[in-house]
Write a protein that holds these residues in place. Structure first.
Motif, short mmCIF file in Angstrom:
data_model
loop_
_atom_site.label_atom_id
_atom_site.label_comp_id
_atom_site.label_asym_id
_atom_site.label_seq_id
_atom_site.Cartn_x
_atom_site.Cartn_y
_atom_site.Cartn_z
N CYS A 74 8.13 59.51 31.28
CA CYS A 74 8.84 59.90 32.50
C CYS A 74 10.29 60.25 32.22
O CYS A 74 10.98 59.51 31.53
N VAL A 75 10.74 61.39 32.73
CA VAL A 75 12.13 61.80 32.56
C VAL A 75 12.93 61.61 33.85
O VAL A 75 14.06 62.06 33.96
N LEU A 76 12.32 60.97 34.84
CA LEU A 76 12.98 60.68 36.11
C LEU A 76 13.46 61.94 36.82
O LEU A 76 14.54 61.95 37.41
N CYS A 77 12.67 62.99 36.74
CA CYS A 77 13.06 64.25 37.37
C CYS A 77 12.95 64.17 38.89
O CYS A 77 13.56 64.96 39.60
N GLY A 78 12.15 63.23 39.38
CA GLY A 78 12.05 63.04 40.83
C GLY A 78 11.03 63.93 41.52
O GLY A 78 10.84 63.83 42.72
N LEU A 79 10.35 64.80 40.77
CA LEU A 79 9.41 65.72 41.42
C LEU A 79 8.26 65.00 42.11
O LEU A 79 7.85 65.36 43.21
N CYS A 80 7.72 63.96 41.46
CA CYS A 80 6.58 63.25 42.06
C CYS A 80 6.99 62.58 43.37
O CYS A 80 6.26 62.65 44.36
N CYS A 116 4.20 66.75 37.97
CA CYS A 116 4.90 66.06 36.88
C CYS A 116 5.02 66.97 35.65
O CYS A 116 4.03 67.39 35.08
N PRO A 117 6.25 67.27 35.23
CA PRO A 117 6.43 68.21 34.13
C PRO A 117 6.02 67.64 32.78
O PRO A 117 5.81 68.39 31.82
N THR A 118 5.93 66.32 32.67
CA THR A 118 5.63 65.72 31.37
C THR A 118 4.25 65.06 31.32
O THR A 118 3.94 64.35 30.39
N TRP A 146 0.49 54.17 39.50
CA TRP A 146 1.09 53.62 40.72
C TRP A 146 0.49 52.25 41.05
O TRP A 146 -0.18 52.07 42.04
N VAL A 197 9.96 54.92 38.43
CA VAL A 197 9.29 55.39 39.62
C VAL A 197 8.02 54.57 39.78
O VAL A 197 7.28 54.38 38.81
N LEU A 212 4.01 54.68 33.00
CA LEU A 212 4.13 56.12 32.81
C LEU A 212 4.17 56.46 31.32
O LEU A 212 4.55 57.57 30.92
N ALA A 250 3.01 62.60 32.91
CA ALA A 250 3.17 61.17 32.71
C ALA A 250 2.25 60.33 33.59
O ALA A 250 1.92 59.20 33.25
N ILE A 251 1.81 60.91 34.70
CA ILE A 251 1.09 60.10 35.70
C ILE A 251 -0.41 60.07 35.42
O ILE A 251 -1.03 61.10 35.21
S1 SF4 Z 1 7.25 63.81 38.11
FE1 SF4 Z 1 6.75 62.80 36.16
S2 SF4 Z 1 8.65 62.91 34.94
FE2 SF4 Z 1 9.21 63.38 37.08
S3 SF4 Z 1 9.85 61.37 37.93
FE3 SF4 Z 1 7.65 61.61 38.40
S4 SF4 Z 1 6.55 60.60 36.69
FE4 SF4 Z 1 8.71 60.94 36.04
#
Ligand code: SF4
Ligand code: FES
Ligand code: FES
Lengths: 280, 164
Positions: free
Chosen positions: A144-150, A195-197, A214, A174, A140, A199-200
């Protein structure tokens, strides 16, 4: 339906009035303060909020001061439901101080993220005193900020559950189970979208979609019968089509969106000219 | 573990709550670790996504994804033990057993010797801080551990100095 939790029947709530930063706004009972703020263009920084998912409260950036009758406390705007007479201030000195520290922590967690850098800069945070997470082969990319949205979009919206949190504490990441290509992934790209940043990493190459972040999961793409373009993940296209009525499904199967549009238009024109034999 | 054995475990936890952890614990106990194929089989049997099971297994330090050795050594790295020199005990242990006490690949600290005799992992506070630094071998607690008294402890479990 694919979009399980997203399209719930909307029952309008009681109209209420909330005060945000001294101005009154109309809202519906049950709405969150963050939703109202977004709709009214009041800036509250947030990372883990997505309108189609339930409130989660993970990133803590959306802290505001809120209360009734002068009693105030710090609460996350994304989990706070509006109520008649609620008063909210989005940028008190306490809130700003906490946000700045959070952003400093996020700079360490996701040192490569431009989104975080910009957010932090808005609060005058240009560098971090915390240990930066620096991994050379992070799928990532240190964003990744580990926000959990994905994870939540994949599980709760798409029902795929291809990715999840792995490990815990400072080692949390993740990815797919066993860091192997996932058989559950549709290649829909919902994770990329939320993903807010940013990263994916997802890339289409020829007849395949590659979910680079992934564990290199590969998903076959469907090819348009008409123009030959690869337009959507095969399984997903089939699933979406099967949700349509059977007649339409037969007519549209195998076509990419633009060829589909063309075909419909052509038929329509023929019908108007009275030339279409089988136009119902 | 075959499909029938797994069925027997599942049947005993057929309640909505705590089912997953209970089942996983028993697999861990019976197999000594959570084998890849068993986790996949479990996911199919329970209708729970593999990603969810994998999250649980990697979250709790009780579970291991790699086979563990005959003897399990857990070194406490809690605050009290840390202050009392647990770090030194751990690195001495690594030297005696000839293993790198760095991070395991799955992000958890568990390393097994090549001969499969010992697995070393860490814990955060056993609740025996008064005897810090503390370590346990197969559930037996040893207090006041030092790099010097380690060989004697290890010898109880069949370790010989010259072997490594
Ligand atoms: S949505 Fe993006 S920032 Fe949030 S946990 Fe998933 S990869 Fe990390
Ligand atoms: S948006 Fe409210 S906690 Fe993340
Ligand atoms: S810190 Fe080691 S036993 Fe408490």
């Amino acid at each position: 339906m694919i979009y399980g939790s997203a399209g719930k029947d909307h029952v309008p709530g009681k109209p209420v009035r909330v005060t945000i930063n001294g101005r009154q706004y109309r809202a519906e009972e049950g709405e969150t303060v963050l939703s109202v703020a977004i709709r009214e263009g009041i800036p509250i920084p947030h990372l883990c909020h997505e309108e189609s998912l339930d409130p989660y409260g993970a990133c803590r950036l959306c802290f505001v001061e809120a209360g009734k009758h002068g009693k105030r406390e710090m609460v996350t705007a994304c989990t706070l439901r509006v109520a008649e007479g609620l008063e909210v201030t989005t940028d008190t000195p306490t809130v700003t101080k906490h946000r700045a520290i959070l952003l400093e922590l996020y700079l360490a967690e996701a040192p490569k993220s431009e989104v975080i850098k910009e957010m932090a800069a808005r609060y005058g945070v240009m560098k971090t005193r915390f240990l930066k997470k620096m991994e050379t082969d992070d799928p990532l990319g240190g964003k990744c900020v580990l926000c959990g949205l994905c994870v939540r979009a994949c599980t709760e919206i798409m029902g795929a559950g291809a990715i999840g949190f792995i490990n815990r504490g400072p080692y949390t990441e993740v990815n797919t189970p066993f860091l192997e290509p996932s058989a559950d992934c549709y290649g829909c790209g919902a994770c990329v979208k939320v993903c807010p940043t940013h990263a994916i990493v997802m890339e289409d190459s020829g007849s395949e979609r590659v979910m680079k972040s992934w564990s290199g999961t590969r998903v076959p793409l469907a090819q348009c019968d008409c123009c030959g373009r690869y337009y959507a993940p095969k399984e997903l296209a089939a699933r979406t089509l099967s949700a349509l009525d059977p007649q339409l499904e037969r007519e549209l199967a195998g076509l990419c969106p633009s060829c589909r549009g063309k075909q419909i238009a052509e038929r329509e024109i023929l019908a108007r000219q009275g030339g279409a034999g089988n136009h119902a | 573990m075959d499909s029938h054995a797994l069925d027997a475990i599942i049947a005993r936890y057929d309640v909505p709550d705590g089912r997953l952890l209970g089942i996983l614990s028993e697999v861990q106990e019976q197999e000594g670790y959570i084998p890849h194929d068993v986790l996949v089989m479990l996911s199919e049997k329970l209708g729970v996504r593999l990603s969810r099971l994998y999250s649980l297994v990697t979250f709790y330090s009780f579970f291991s994804l790699q086979p563990v050795g005959e003897h399990m050594i857990t070194v406490c790295m809690g605050t009290a033990c840390h202050v009392k020199g647990a770090e030194m005990v751990l690195s001495a242990l690594g030297k005696h057993l000839g293993i790198e006490t760095g991070m395991a690949q799955d992000g958890k600290f568990a390393v097994t010797t090549e001969d499969n005799k010992f697995t070393v992992t860490i814990a955060r506070c056993f609740g025996a801080c008064s005897m810090a630094p503390v370590l346990s071998v197969d559930g037996n607690l040893y207090g006041y551990a030092t790099p010097e008294n380690l060989p004697a402890i290890l010898a109880e479990f069949g370790w010989r100095e010259h072997e490594s």
